[in-house]
Design an enzyme around this catalytic site. Structure first.
Site, PDB file in Angstrom:
ATOM      1  N   HIS A 177     -15.823   9.095  -9.854  1.00 36.57           N
ATOM      2  CA  HIS A 177     -15.434   7.763 -10.318  1.00 36.57           C
ATOM      3  C   HIS A 177     -14.760   7.877 -11.660  1.00 36.57           C
ATOM      4  O   HIS A 177     -15.347   8.409 -12.602  1.00 36.57           O
ATOM      5  CB  HIS A 177     -16.680   6.904 -10.569  1.00 36.57           C
ATOM      6  CG  HIS A 177     -17.131   6.132  -9.387  1.00 36.57           C
ATOM      7  ND1 HIS A 177     -18.319   5.457  -9.365  1.00 36.57           N
ATOM      8  CD2 HIS A 177     -16.567   5.921  -8.206  1.00 36.57           C
ATOM      9  CE1 HIS A 177     -18.467   4.878  -8.206  1.00 36.57           C
ATOM     10  NE2 HIS A 177     -17.409   5.148  -7.475  1.00 36.57           N
ATOM     11  N   ARG A 235     -26.603  10.388 -11.765  1.00 34.41           N
ATOM     12  CA  ARG A 235     -25.539  11.269 -11.285  1.00 34.41           C
ATOM     13  C   ARG A 235     -25.056  12.246 -12.360  1.00 34.41           C
ATOM     14  O   ARG A 235     -24.719  13.388 -12.058  1.00 34.41           O
ATOM     15  CB  ARG A 235     -24.364  10.433 -10.793  1.00 34.41           C
ATOM     16  CG  ARG A 235     -24.713   9.727  -9.521  1.00 34.41           C
ATOM     17  CD  ARG A 235     -23.569   8.922  -8.987  1.00 34.41           C
ATOM     18  NE  ARG A 235     -23.924   8.445  -7.658  1.00 34.41           N
ATOM     19  CZ  ARG A 235     -23.089   7.846  -6.839  1.00 34.41           C
ATOM     20  NH1 ARG A 235     -21.834   7.630  -7.210  1.00 34.41           N
ATOM     21  NH2 ARG A 235     -23.476   7.455  -5.652  1.00 34.41           N
ATOM     22  N   ASN A 278      -9.951   5.017  -1.292  1.00 30.68           N
ATOM     23  CA  ASN A 278     -11.284   5.636  -1.346  1.00 30.68           C
ATOM     24  C   ASN A 278     -12.282   4.842  -0.519  1.00 30.68           C
ATOM     25  O   ASN A 278     -13.265   5.394  -0.015  1.00 30.68           O
ATOM     26  CB  ASN A 278     -11.784   5.697  -2.794  1.00 30.68           C
ATOM     27  CG  ASN A 278     -11.237   6.898  -3.536  1.00 30.68           C
ATOM     28  OD1 ASN A 278     -10.885   7.904  -2.927  1.00 30.68           O
ATOM     29  ND2 ASN A 278     -11.141   6.786  -4.840  1.00 30.68           N
ATOM     30  N   GLU A 332       0.870  -1.191   0.000  1.00 28.77           N
ATOM     31  CA  GLU A 332       0.000   0.000   0.000  1.00 28.77           C
ATOM     32  C   GLU A 332       0.897   1.228   0.000  1.00 28.77           C
ATOM     33  O   GLU A 332       1.794   1.339   0.837  1.00 28.77           O
ATOM     34  CB  GLU A 332      -0.900  -0.023   1.239  1.00 28.77           C
ATOM     35  CG  GLU A 332      -1.624   1.275   1.547  1.00 28.77           C
ATOM     36  CD  GLU A 332      -2.491   1.780   0.394  1.00 28.77           C
ATOM     37  OE1 GLU A 332      -3.374   1.044  -0.070  1.00 28.77           O
ATOM     38  OE2 GLU A 332      -2.251   2.939  -0.054  1.00 28.77           O
TER      39      GLU A 332
END
Ligand code: FAD
Length: 480
Positions: free
Chosen positions: A455, A345, A103, A95
């Protein structure tokens, strides 16, 4: 100790790798010819492949060896680690951030699935076919039917898997903002997406799967630059290069690229530095480029979704406006409604971008707001980033002071909306009856909000529903 075939690292692909002068796998003929022409024009002989492709040489010595190496600790990285481990593989996770969760850990955690057990108790009719149709149509028929069918049919199974991992979900479903049907499930624990990450991390710890962090993927090692098995990854760890060999597979779970302005504006030029993002700063998408370096294909990179969830003042995720649209209305700074709050959206984002100052005032009653994490809510209110009042009149006064919203117009908009809710028909904008609930339960809330990049839906092209990554000729890149 591992054997090595080559000494040099990070070479460009050069002509001697391709004596027949055919384009190597992953490079189109047009790119090949263009690259060759440029090279010939510049140096008069030989062929040089596009400079931007970067090969990672097989290291002389691998620093670590495992079966499966996974980059990323969001939902997908942790879930993949648990499943790979339980299928008998040794796993290492890396990571790049100093905190886990990407997120996923800041997400609201709303999870869409057809769920007869919960929905029937609320009198909600639903079906896999409806979810499939709405998803395909919601994507303007551009989605891959096989993948969408797989997603829809396995959504409930995924939710039940999370329950087995220790995530508890609320007994009732609703329609999260931008969703087209009441089939959104919230984790019961406040913190939502964070609650899912907490549960998955506990499962990872239980299995003693190591997470190396901060450790950044900087390249993918393949047998040959554009051919053969993926062998492992190159990373940067504690200021040094570190190579991890993966005997079975490398899994990328590194999320999207909403926080990388150059990458997102390469695909959608309008999404420049003036457009905020809801994402964490590590959503920078470089792993997609490293994958292209080894011949991977990308798909849908210009499909980038905006969400009306950035706080007007901070330009970051932190609005209260992303969780509920039923007992809520969207007003502009003139105090007028301008869209059905349960629209898609993209429709919501586009309509907000047309309002004065590109500002949306999300106004809601307490039932709607209750879905938000109370700690975060209190923080937002204390910092003056959103507002709360005991009566609608008092809320109107606050909005007059902050945004010069005409009080009369505000009160009239709420009144007309509440009358529509009582009749069950929204003649002005067509909000669906099931989402048409009045603003009546105090306290009342207002959250000044803007659209932000949310996104990035594109990424590496995968085979069917297997998750295996394909090259530009549609062939699986082995062990990737
Ligand atoms: C504010 C917000 C709210 C959301 N709410 C919802 C919701 O309610 N419902 C819903 O369905 N979806 C929601 N989403 C979307 C959802 O959060 C994402 O689709 C999901 O979290 C993606 O999970 P992931 O594991 O693919 O990526 P992430 O969770 O982003 O994880 C990727 C990880 O990879 C790491 N990484 C990146 N590059 C590298 C590298 N080179 N080397 C090593 N590590 C790297 C990152 O640091 C990160 O930790 C929301 C998103 C945001 C931003």
């Amino acid at each position: 100790m591992e054997k090595t075939e080559k000494k040099k690292k990070h070479t460009d692909f050069s002509a001697h790798d391709n004596p027949g002068k055919e384009p190597p796998e992953g490079v189109s003929r047009r790119q090949f010819v263009a690259g060759a022409a440029v090279a010939a024009g510049l140096i008069g002989s030989g062929i040089i492949f596009p400079k931007e492709l970067r090969a990672v040489e097989i290291p002389k010595k691998w620093d670590k060896t495992t079966d499966v190496v996974i980059a990323g600790t969001g939902y997908s990285g942790l879930a993949a680690a648990i499943e790979a481990h339980d299928a008998g593989s040794q796993v290492i996770i890396i990571e790049k951030s100093r905190v886990i969760g990407g997120n996923s850990v800041i997400a609201s955690g709303a999870y869409n699935a057809v769920d007869p057990a919960r929905q029937s108790k609320q009198g909600i009719e639903d079906s896999l076919d409806l979810h499939y149709r709405q998803t395909i149509e919601g994507g303007d028929n551009k989605g891959d039917p096989e993948k969408v069918r797989f997603f829809v049919e396995n959504a409930l199974g995924g939710l039940q898997w999370l329950e087995r991992m220790g995530v508890e979900f609320e007994p009732k479903v609703y329609a999260v903002v931008g969703a087209l049907w009441p089939r959104s499930h919230d984790p019961a624990e406040k913190g939502r997406g964070g609650a899912i990450i907490k549960a998955l991390k506990a499962q990872v710890d239980k299995r003693k799967i190591p997470i190396m962090m901060p450790c950044t993927l900087t390249g993918i090692v393949r047998e040959k630059p554009l051919d053969g098995d993926v062998l492992g990854i190159e990373t940067e760890f504690k200021g040094k290069k570190l190579y991890i060999k993966a005997k079975k597979a490398v899994i990328l779970a590194t999320g999207g690229f909403a926080a990388d302005v150059s990458m997102r504006s390469k695909y959608v030029p309008q999404l420049d530095a003036n457009v905020p993002t809801t994402n964490v700063p590590t959503a920078t998408g470089e792993s997609i480029i490293y994958s292209e370096d080894i011949g991977a294909d990308v798909v849908g990179m210009d499909y980038i979704q905006l969400l009306v969830a950035c706080n007007f003042y901070t330009k970051q995720y932190g609005s209260l406006a992303n969780l509920g649209i039923d007992s809520a209305i969207f007003l502009n700074t003139e105090g007028a409604r301008f869209v059905a709050e349960d629209q898609r959206r993209d429709v919501l984002a586009e309509s907000v971008l047309k309002q004065p100052g590109k500002v949306l005032l999300w106004v809601a009653d307490d039932r709607c707001q209750k879905r938000f994490n109370p700690k975060i809510t209190e923080d937002i209110i204390a910092k003056g980033l959103a507002f709360r009042a005991d009566t609608l009149e008092d809320l109107a006064k606050v909005l007059k002071e902050k945004f010069n919203v005409p009080v009369d117009k505000f009160m009239q908009s709420v009144k007309i909306y509440n009358e529509s809710a009582a009749k069950g028909v929204d003649r002005d904008f067509g909000k669906k009856q099931e989402n048409l609930k009045p603003l009546q339960q105090p306290p009342f809330w207002a959250s000044p909000t803007q659209a932000g990049v949310h996104h990035t839906m594109g990424g590496l092209r995968t085979k069917g529903t297997t998750g295996e990554i394909l090259n530009r000729r549609g062939k699986v890149i082995p062990r990737f």
